[in-house]
Enzyme design. Structure first.
Site, PDB file in Angstrom:
ATOM      1  N   LYS A  16      52.115  31.390  20.314  1.00  8.56           N
ATOM      2  CA  LYS A  16      53.140  30.369  20.083  1.00  8.56           C
ATOM      3  C   LYS A  16      52.563  28.960  20.235  1.00  8.56           C
ATOM      4  O   LYS A  16      53.258  27.971  19.985  1.00  8.56           O
ATOM      5  CB  LYS A  16      54.293  30.558  21.071  1.00  8.56           C
ATOM      6  CG  LYS A  16      55.022  31.885  20.944  1.00  8.56           C
ATOM      7  CD  LYS A  16      56.151  31.967  21.966  1.00  8.56           C
ATOM      8  CE  LYS A  16      56.767  33.338  22.064  1.00  8.56           C
ATOM      9  NZ  LYS A  16      57.380  33.846  20.837  1.00  8.56           N
ATOM     10  N   LYS A  66      39.562  33.814  29.407  1.00 12.73           N
ATOM     11  CA  LYS A  66      39.734  32.741  30.400  1.00 12.73           C
ATOM     12  C   LYS A  66      38.615  32.699  31.454  1.00 12.73           C
ATOM     13  O   LYS A  66      38.236  31.623  31.911  1.00 12.73           O
ATOM     14  CB  LYS A  66      41.091  32.857  31.092  1.00 12.73           C
ATOM     15  CG  LYS A  66      42.258  32.501  30.170  1.00 12.73           C
ATOM     16  CD  LYS A  66      43.567  32.506  30.933  1.00 12.73           C
ATOM     17  CE  LYS A  66      44.731  32.263  29.994  1.00 12.73           C
ATOM     18  NZ  LYS A  66      46.012  32.154  30.700  1.00 12.73           N
ATOM     19  N   ALA A 128      47.613  39.976  42.589  1.00 20.17           N
ATOM     20  CA  ALA A 128      46.479  39.236  43.142  1.00 20.17           C
ATOM     21  C   ALA A 128      45.337  39.184  42.128  1.00 20.17           C
ATOM     22  O   ALA A 128      44.182  39.010  42.492  1.00 20.17           O
ATOM     23  CB  ALA A 128      46.009  39.894  44.436  1.00 20.17           C
ATOM     24  N   GLY A 130      44.076  37.660  38.055  1.00 20.65           N
ATOM     25  CA  GLY A 130      43.804  36.337  37.491  1.00 20.65           C
ATOM     26  C   GLY A 130      45.030  35.436  37.434  1.00 20.65           C
ATOM     27  O   GLY A 130      44.944  34.243  37.747  1.00 20.65           O
ATOM     28  N   ALA A 131      46.163  36.004  37.064  1.00 19.46           N
ATOM     29  CA  ALA A 131      47.365  35.183  36.928  1.00 19.46           C
ATOM     30  C   ALA A 131      47.819  34.648  38.283  1.00 19.46           C
ATOM     31  O   ALA A 131      48.203  33.483  38.415  1.00 19.46           O
ATOM     32  CB  ALA A 131      48.477  36.000  36.272  1.00 19.46           C
ATOM     33  N   ASN A 151      50.412  42.952  46.865  1.00 11.80           N
ATOM     34  CA  ASN A 151      49.681  43.583  45.755  1.00 11.80           C
ATOM     35  C   ASN A 151      49.566  45.075  45.972  1.00 11.80           C
ATOM     36  O   ASN A 151      49.596  45.559  47.106  1.00 11.80           O
ATOM     37  CB  ASN A 151      48.280  42.958  45.631  1.00 11.80           C
ATOM     38  CG  ASN A 151      47.651  43.243  44.288  1.00 11.80           C
ATOM     39  OD1 ASN A 151      48.323  43.168  43.260  1.00 11.80           O
ATOM     40  ND2 ASN A 151      46.371  43.589  44.273  1.00 11.80           N
ATOM     41  N   MET A 215      56.078  36.116  34.920  1.00 10.59           N
ATOM     42  CA  MET A 215      55.194  35.325  34.057  1.00 10.59           C
ATOM     43  C   MET A 215      55.157  35.856  32.620  1.00 10.59           C
ATOM     44  O   MET A 215      54.708  35.175  31.717  1.00 10.59           O
ATOM     45  CB  MET A 215      53.777  35.302  34.624  1.00 10.59           C
ATOM     46  CG  MET A 215      53.619  34.437  35.856  1.00 10.59           C
ATOM     47  SD  MET A 215      51.866  34.221  36.183  1.00 10.59           S
ATOM     48  CE  MET A 215      51.923  33.411  37.778  1.00 10.59           C
TER      49      MET A 215
HETATM   50  P1  ATR Z   1      45.985  39.173  35.037  1.00 15.56           P
HETATM   51  O1  ATR Z   1      44.939  38.296  34.452  1.00 15.56           O
HETATM   52  O2  ATR Z   1      47.159  39.444  34.134  1.00 15.56           O
HETATM   53  O3  ATR Z   1      46.410  38.747  36.398  1.00 15.56           O
HETATM   54  P2  ATR Z   1      44.420  41.222  36.274  1.00 15.56           P
HETATM   55  O4  ATR Z   1      43.497  40.203  36.837  1.00 15.56           O
HETATM   56  O5  ATR Z   1      43.870  42.493  35.712  1.00 15.56           O
HETATM   57  O6  ATR Z   1      45.302  40.615  35.107  1.00 15.56           O
HETATM   58  O7  ATR Z   1      45.477  41.562  37.428  1.00 15.56           O
HETATM   59  C1  ATR Z   1      46.539  42.434  37.204  1.00 15.56           C
HETATM   60  C2  ATR Z   1      47.448  42.417  38.420  1.00 15.56           C
HETATM   61  O8  ATR Z   1      48.598  43.223  38.150  1.00 15.56           O
HETATM   62  C3  ATR Z   1      46.829  42.994  39.672  1.00 15.56           C
HETATM   63  O9  ATR Z   1      47.394  42.379  40.803  1.00 15.56           O
HETATM   64  C4  ATR Z   1      47.242  44.467  39.566  1.00 15.56           C
HETATM   65  O10 ATR Z   1      47.251  45.140  40.820  1.00 15.56           O
HETATM   66  P3  ATR Z   1      45.906  45.818  41.410  1.00 15.56           P
HETATM   67  O11 ATR Z   1      45.088  44.706  42.018  1.00 15.56           O
HETATM   68  O12 ATR Z   1      46.375  46.796  42.398  1.00 15.56           O
HETATM   69  O13 ATR Z   1      45.211  46.469  40.219  1.00 15.56           O
HETATM   70  C5  ATR Z   1      48.641  44.307  39.096  1.00 15.56           C
HETATM   71  N1  ATR Z   1      49.195  45.475  38.398  1.00 15.56           N
HETATM   72  C6  ATR Z   1      48.817  45.967  37.173  1.00 15.56           C
HETATM   73  N2  ATR Z   1      49.595  47.008  36.823  1.00 15.56           N
HETATM   74  C7  ATR Z   1      50.469  47.195  37.845  1.00 15.56           C
HETATM   75  C8  ATR Z   1      51.536  48.133  38.086  1.00 15.56           C
HETATM   76  N3  ATR Z   1      51.845  49.085  37.203  1.00 15.56           N
HETATM   77  N4  ATR Z   1      52.226  48.009  39.246  1.00 15.56           N
HETATM   78  C9  ATR Z   1      51.924  47.045  40.129  1.00 15.56           C
HETATM   79  N5  ATR Z   1      50.923  46.152  39.978  1.00 15.56           N
HETATM   80  C10 ATR Z   1      50.215  46.227  38.845  1.00 15.56           C
END
Ligand code: ATR
Length: 271
Positions: A16, A66, A128, A130-131, A151, A215
Site C-alpha cells: 500500500k 529489513k 519478542a 523483529g516487530a 513470548n 500490528m
Molecule cells: P516478526 O519480524 O514478524 O516479528 P519474527 O522475528 O519471526 O517475525 O518473530 C515472530 C514472533 O511471533 C515471535 O515472537 C514468535 O514467537 P517465538 O519467539 O516463540 O517463535 C511469535 N509467534 C509466531 N507464531 C506464533 C504463534 N502461533 N503463537 C504465538 N507466538 C507466535
C-alpha cells in the site's frame, strides 16, 4: 527533476506504500515518484546499488529485507540500531542512512489516532521477534510505567530485555499463560495472526479501558482483535501504524510532515 523513491520487498505487488506516499506528495505539493520494487531474495544489495546509481533519493524496505538493510546501511539512526532492522533508507550522496520508523509509527497511531496516552501506563507487548524489537525503544520513549514482554519462547524475550538493560526497571518478561493483567495497552507483535492463532493469554489481561492493537491488518479483524473485543477491549489493527510509519519516512526524506487522518480514512474505506 522529479525525485524518485520506492518500496523494496519480495513479494511487493500488494504494498500500500505507493498509494500512501502518492497521497502525501499530492497533499504537500511535493514532486516525487514512488513505486514498487521487487528484489530477488538473494538480490537486495544489488537492487539497492542499482537504485543509488540511478539517482533514487531513498527507499522503504519491507519483508524479508529489513535485517539485511540494517547490515547494508553505512550509518544507522539510534532507533534503527535498537531495532536491529531498517524500514527506511536515505541515499544522501554520502552513503546509505538506515532508519526505522515502524516503532514511532506505532506510538503515533496509539497516542494521536487512538487518543490513548502511554505516559505512566502498563503495556503488554506480545512477541519478542523483529516487530517487537522495533517497537520497544519508541514505546519506552513514550513514558509507560511498565512494559511486560510476553513470548511463546521465554528465552527470546529475556534476550531482548537484556539488550535494553538501561531500561530494566520498566521491563519485565513473562510467558503467555502467567501474564498478570490488566493492562492499559496490549500490542500483538507476534506473527500468530498469520496462522489465525491467538497468543494464549488469560482474559484477565483485558480491563474495561484496555486498547488492544494488532500490528497485522487485512480486510477483516484478526483473530486477536476478535478475542480482545470479546473481552471488552477497544481494538485497532496495524493499518494506522502503516500510515504513520510512512509519514515519518516521508518527513525524513522531504523535510515536511504530511497529515495522516484523511489517508488512514481512505485506506480504511478501500480495505
Ligand atoms: P516478526 O519480524 O514478524 O516479528 P519474527 O522475528 O519471526 O517475525 O518473530 C515472530 C514472533 O511471533 C515471535 O515472537 C514468535 O514467537 P517465538 O519467539 O516463540 O517463535 C511469535 N509467534 C509466531 N507464531 C506464533 C504463534 N502461533 N503463537 C504465538 N507466538 C507466535
Amino acid at each position: 527533476m522529479t525525485d524518485r523513491y520506492c518500496v523494496i520487498g519480495n513479494p511487493i505487488a500488494h504494498s500500500k506504500s505507493p498509494r500512501i506516499h502518492g497521497q502525501y506528495a499530492a497533499e504537500l505539493g511535493e514532486d516525487i515518484q514512488y513505486e514498487q520494487c521487487l528484489a530477488p531474495l538473494d538480490g537486495f544489495a544489488a537492487t539497492v546499488a542499482r537504485l543509488v546509481s540511478e539517482g533514487y533519493k531513498g527507499a522503504n524496505v519491507t519483508v524479508p529485507f529489513k535485517l539485511e538493510a540494517a547490515r547494508l546501511a553505512t550509518r544507522l539512526t539510534a532507533r534503527a540500531q535498537a531495532a536491529g532492522a531498517v524500514n527506511t533508507l536515505v541515499f544522501d550522496g554520502d552513503g546509505i542512512v538506515g532508519d526505522n520508523t515502524d516503532g514511532v509509527g506505532l506510538v503515533a497511531d496509539i497516542v494521536r489516532n487512538a487518543g490513548v496516552s502511554l505516559t505512566d501506563k502498563r503495556v503488554l507487548l506480545l512477541g519478542a521477534g523483529g516487530a517487537a524489537r522495533g517497537a520497544l525503544l519508541p514505546l519506552l520513549d513514550a513514558g509507560p510505567r511498565q512494559i511486560v514482554i510476553a513470548n511463546r519462547t521465554l528465552a527470546t524475550a529475556e534476550a531482548l530485555v537484556a539488550e535494553f538493560a538501561d531500561h530494566a526497571a520498566r521491563l519485565a518478561v513473562s510467558g503467555f499463560a502467567d501474564v498478570e493483567g490488566p493492562f492499559d495497552v496490549i500490542i500483538n507483535a507476534t506473527s500468530a495472526s498469520l496462522d489465525a492463532a491467538v497468543p494464549p493469554v488469560p482474559a484477565s489481561v483485558f480491563g474495561p479501558d484496555t486498547l488492544a492493537l494488532d500490528m497485522m491488518y487485512g480486510n477483516k479483524p484478526t483473530v486477536f482483535m476478535d478475542f480482545a473485543a470479546g473481552h471488552g477491549a477497544a481494538v485497532r489493527d496495524g493499518l494506522g501504524m502503516l500510515v504513520e510509519q510512512a509519514a515519518e519516512a516521508f518527513a525524513l526524506w522531504r523535510g515536511k510532515r504530511p497529515g495522516t487522518a484523511h489517508v488512514l480514512a481512505s485506506m480504511r474505506q478501500s480495505q
